[in-house]
Each structure stands twice: as structure tokens, then as C-alpha cells.
Design a protein around this motif. Sequence first.
Motif, short mmCIF file in Angstrom:
data_model
loop_
_atom_site.label_atom_id
_atom_site.label_comp_id
_atom_site.label_asym_id
_atom_site.label_seq_id
_atom_site.Cartn_x
_atom_site.Cartn_y
_atom_site.Cartn_z
N SER A 252 0.84 -1.21 0.00
CA SER A 252 0.00 0.00 0.00
C SER A 252 0.86 1.25 0.00
N GLY A 253 1.97 1.21 0.77
CA GLY A 253 2.88 2.34 0.78
C GLY A 253 3.48 2.61 -0.59
N LEU A 254 3.87 1.54 -1.27
CA LEU A 254 4.43 1.69 -2.61
C LEU A 254 3.39 2.23 -3.59
N ASP A 255 2.17 1.73 -3.47
CA ASP A 255 1.10 2.19 -4.36
C ASP A 255 0.81 3.68 -4.18
N SER A 256 1.04 4.17 -2.96
CA SER A 256 0.77 5.59 -2.69
C SER A 256 1.97 6.48 -2.98
N GLY A 257 3.05 5.88 -3.55
CA GLY A 257 4.21 6.65 -3.93
C GLY A 257 5.30 6.72 -2.88
N ARG A 258 5.19 5.94 -1.83
CA ARG A 258 6.19 5.97 -0.78
C ARG A 258 7.48 5.33 -1.26
N GLU A 259 8.60 5.90 -0.89
CA GLU A 259 9.91 5.37 -1.26
C GLU A 259 10.26 4.19 -0.35
N LEU A 260 10.90 3.19 -0.91
CA LEU A 260 11.32 2.02 -0.14
C LEU A 260 12.85 1.98 -0.11
N GLN A 261 13.40 1.86 1.08
CA GLN A 261 14.85 1.84 1.23
C GLN A 261 15.46 0.57 0.64
N HIS A 262 16.77 0.53 0.53
CA HIS A 262 17.48 -0.65 0.04
C HIS A 262 17.53 -1.73 1.11
N PHE A 263 17.28 -2.97 0.69
CA PHE A 263 17.45 -4.13 1.56
C PHE A 263 18.35 -5.14 0.87
N ASP A 264 19.25 -5.75 1.65
CA ASP A 264 20.14 -6.77 1.11
C ASP A 264 19.52 -8.16 1.16
N LEU A 265 18.58 -8.35 2.09
CA LEU A 265 17.98 -9.65 2.33
C LEU A 265 16.49 -9.48 2.54
N VAL A 266 15.69 -10.34 1.90
CA VAL A 266 14.25 -10.39 2.13
C VAL A 266 13.88 -11.79 2.56
N VAL A 267 13.22 -11.90 3.72
CA VAL A 267 12.76 -13.18 4.23
C VAL A 267 11.23 -13.17 4.19
N VAL A 268 10.64 -14.21 3.63
CA VAL A 268 9.18 -14.31 3.55
C VAL A 268 8.72 -15.49 4.40
N ASP A 269 7.98 -15.20 5.45
CA ASP A 269 7.41 -16.26 6.29
C ASP A 269 6.14 -16.78 5.64
N GLU A 270 5.91 -18.10 5.79
CA GLU A 270 4.76 -18.76 5.17
C GLU A 270 4.69 -18.37 3.69
N CYS A 271 5.79 -18.63 3.00
CA CYS A 271 5.95 -18.15 1.61
C CYS A 271 5.04 -18.87 0.63
N HIS A 272 4.25 -19.85 1.10
CA HIS A 272 3.27 -20.44 0.18
C HIS A 272 2.19 -19.43 -0.18
N HIS A 273 2.20 -18.26 0.48
CA HIS A 273 1.25 -17.20 0.12
C HIS A 273 1.80 -16.30 -1.00
N LEU A 274 3.02 -16.55 -1.46
CA LEU A 274 3.55 -15.79 -2.58
C LEU A 274 2.64 -15.92 -3.80
#
Length: 585
Positions: A252-274
Motif C-alpha cells: 500500500s505504501g508503494l502504491d501511494s508513492g512511498r519510497e522504499l529503502q534498500h534491503f540486502d535480504l528479504v525473508v518471507v514467512d509462510e511463503c506459500h502465500h507468494l
Amino acid sequence: MSQRIVSDLLLSGTGWQAFERMVMRLVLARDFEHVRLAGTSGDGGADVIATRAGKRWLFQVKRWRRAVGPEVVAETLAACQRYEADIPVIVSRNGFEHAVLQQQRQLIAQGIKLQLWDSRKLFKQAELAEDESLAQRMSAKYDLRSYQAEAVDRIMGEFVRGSRSALVVLATGLGKTFVAAEFYRRFTLTRPEAKALVLAHRNELVYQLERSFWPMLRASQSTGIWNGHERPDLDALKDLDVVFACVDSVASGLDSGRELQHFDLVVVDECHHLGTLAYNTVLAELSAGDGGAFLVGMTATPWRPDGSALGQWFDHPVVNIDLVRGLREGYLANVDYRMYTDNINWDALQDLQGKRFSPKGINRKLFIEEWDDAVVERLAEVWQEQRNPRGIVFCGTIDHAEKMASRINALAFTRAQAIYSRSVSGRAMNPVARNKALWDFAEGQTGVLCAVDMLNEGVDVPDVNIVVFQRVTHSRRIFVQQLGRGLRLAPGKDRVIVLDFVSDIRRFAAGLDLQNSLDGPRDQTAARIRLGNKVTFLHANEEDKVGAQFLREWLGDLKAVEEAGEDVHILRYPPEYVPGAPKRR
């Protein structure tokens, strides 16, 4: 190295929720036990509760713009009485009125050890906390098991080889989050300034993930939340080492134009929801798993709700251990699963030959009504079988939970307490009573919790060694979560005894399926083979092999029966009574 558990940003630049969690993490870092965030509407004056050296500490946390006055002292002392706490602590961002300092001296003279923590005291407590993580300082408690260490090594191997991602598939109770947190610790050994984003699909999971990561982090590594309740600004996010976020909030933040900082690692819990729009938006923005941030997925079920696989994001699982393998190889406590057939009306089978029924129809015809007295009697018996017994009884309604707790207390072999959050009718358990019940249970003052809609997830009670099922649940996920409350290993715990009294034909199918899996071929070359797991069908407290075999022949495709909907007509009674099946009893 600076202690970033407490920082000027947390004191002034975040909301009250982050301030309370800062206190919680600080208390954990100072080696308190049974630490719990109690703060909620109606919490009775307790925000954080914890135990140290046999004493109960109660923290009242105020992030006010003004100094705290005497009224908060009275509120905190009353809360101590409600929670039976020994040491009251008032935490105030902006200090205390002079009258409060006078009250403190008077109370201490009366033997009431009131502590007052202002910002200066918070920084002092943070300085006393060692920078080394709890996991390193308390290795006996947090030491990686062999399969967890192997999982971390394999994730690291994928990263070093330049892979885009790594998938971890571990059954409930095997420590997926622990593996992800240890990988982040290892990740930062080579990249000290690395930033991580940990995503989940529900607000509640976001908080659970942050708490699970804390023991693996140094005191100098800061964490924060971004979800439907907390929305830190970009400066606050950039100051954090690990951001735990609800994917919908970030999208929602991205859709509203909010800037997202750099991340080196992304972890997705319960990734079967991808695969949802929200996940696609966030992962695409960070190029996670696609040349940007390294992507780690965690799940107990490596397939999506629509039945498709996760190949778009991951090549293959670096580790894949399901519930049965976890039981067989000793990664979970041995399970002694006892399913009771006493309340099956065998005569009904002969009266209903050849007819087709849905699970609901079968259950209505086949099962006798409640048998609470027998349940409590069996529980009292197995209480003597376990060292340091600790149990959970899963009930279907609040009235039933309270009735079960009352019957257990009447026999006096232990103390029982009903616990629930909110009923369908809106009836809710007082937060003070709920928090105190969990505190008493953690400390061993209560032996059994009779739970309605709690303890499926999010409450870590590894020493539970008796689980009783009376609740009918048609969700395999919830069933596994409830069973998982007793499967976690703990010092001195060799098995969990499960008593299953659920009157639902699908549960019998689940029990037979588990029995098949545990009795199936074993890898005789495995180094950690365990043969202590078993599923037994019982009638009148004696093994019911005949009844189990009849159910097996009748139900046929166990998976299909177990997953059948309430009104799906997939079952047919045998056209004629099977020879050797249970006779009239």
C-alpha cells in the motif's frame, strides 16, 4: 559499540507500541525469563510482565509528553495485586513528578520495591546488556540442532554461489524462524551493514517474527515494525537493521508513492502465500530473488493455496523435513497418540448399511454425545505417566472449556484454567485474566490450560507434554498447529502423550493416515532413527485393533476423507457388515 536496543529514535521518533516492545526486548537482553507483552486495551495496568530470580516483575510503560504523576503509581500497585507480581516498575520517557519520587521512598521503606525507569535509566540498562546475542550467551538453550545448522549452511551456500534465493521447508515445531534468524546473523558477519526485510501476510505474525529474531541479534542491531498498526517514516526505517512488515502495508505504501529503502535480504514467512498482488509488488520493487535482494522463503507446506508450486521464486528446497520425518528422526518429541473409539455407536453402522452421508451426517448418526468425565479420568491417569506433566486441552466452546477446567480442579491432580480470546457471540476473556493465566502456566503454577481459540500459534510452550483434543477442527493446518504445541523438544522431555476424543470421522482418517506414515518404511541408514512414535486406537482404555482395522477398510482413501468438506457426500457405509468388524457392544 552502541546499544541500539534503546536509542533516541525509539524514545522520541516512534509510537507507543514500539516503546513498549523496546522495553520488552531490553528486559529480555537483561536475562529476564517468561517475558510477555501484556499491553492491550483492558490490560489492568500491565504492559510487560517478566520473571527474574523467582520474582515477578510488572512494567507499566508511559510514553507521555509530560512527567508521570502519582496516579500512575496507584495504578501500577493495583496491577501488581491483580497479577500477583512482586516488583513494580514504571517506565517513563519524560521522567517523574517530584511527588512520585517521594512516594517511591515511602514505598521502599514499607518493603514495596518500586522502581522508576526514565530515559537515563533506560540507557543505563541498555549499557548493562551485553552486545553478544542471547543465543551466543545461552548456547544450551538456543543451540542449533543438526538439521537447523545444515539448513543455515545450505542457505549460506546458495548465497555464496550467487543463487537468487533459498527455500526452507520445515514442519511446525522445527524452528523455521530460528533458522532464518541464524542465517541473518551469519549473513551480517560478512556484510555488517546488511539490512533485512522480513515479510508476513498477517499483522500478528509480524510481531511474532520480531520476537523470534531477538535472541539471535546483538544488542547493537535494531528492529522495528511496519504493519497496519505502526507506520514508521523513512528516516526511522533507515535506522533499523531488520524491518518486520506486513506485506499489504508495504505494498500500500508503494502504491501511494512511498519510497522504499534498500534491503540486502528479504525473508518471507509462510511463503506459500507468494503470488498475491501485494507480494508481487514488493518483491518486484526490491528485485528480490531476481538479481536484487537475496530471497529466503520459509514454509511448512511448499505449495500455494491454489495448488501451484513455488518455482517462480525458488529452484528447490535447500531443506525439506515434514512432520513424519521430524518425528522419525528425533527432531520432534516422540508422540504417543491415543485415539478413543468408545463413543462410536457401532450399532448405527449396521442400521445404515449402503446409505451415503456427508461427514456432518455421519458424525450426527455415528457418535454418542459428550464424554467429559471419561476425558478427565484419562487425563488424570496419564498425568502420572509423565515427569513434570504440563498439558493443554483444546475445547470447542468457552462454556466447555470452563466446565473441563472445573472438573479437572475437582479431581485436584493439578490446577486447570480456561483460556480464550473472544467468542462468536462477542464474549471475551479479561486481558488481565488471560495474561495471568499464561504467566501462571509458564511458571508451572497452573498445570493445564483448557483453550478455545488460543494457543494454535504464537505461544511457545516447549515443555508441554500432554495434549488433549476435544475440539472438532476441519483444518489440517490448525490440527498440526495444535499438535505442534506438544511436539517441541525440551530438556527432560522424551515424549508427548496425545489424547484424542474428537467425534468426527475425518479425525479418525487423520489418525489412521498418521499411523500409516509412522509405520511406513524407515531409512535404516539414518543416524538419528527414532522408533518411539505410535498411534493407538483405544476402547475402554484397551487397544482396539479390530475397530481400527474396520475403520481403515471402511474409510478407504484416508486423504480424501480427511480433507472432505462438511456437506460433501463422499462416504458410503459398507454395503454389508464387514466380517471381523466390531460387533454390538
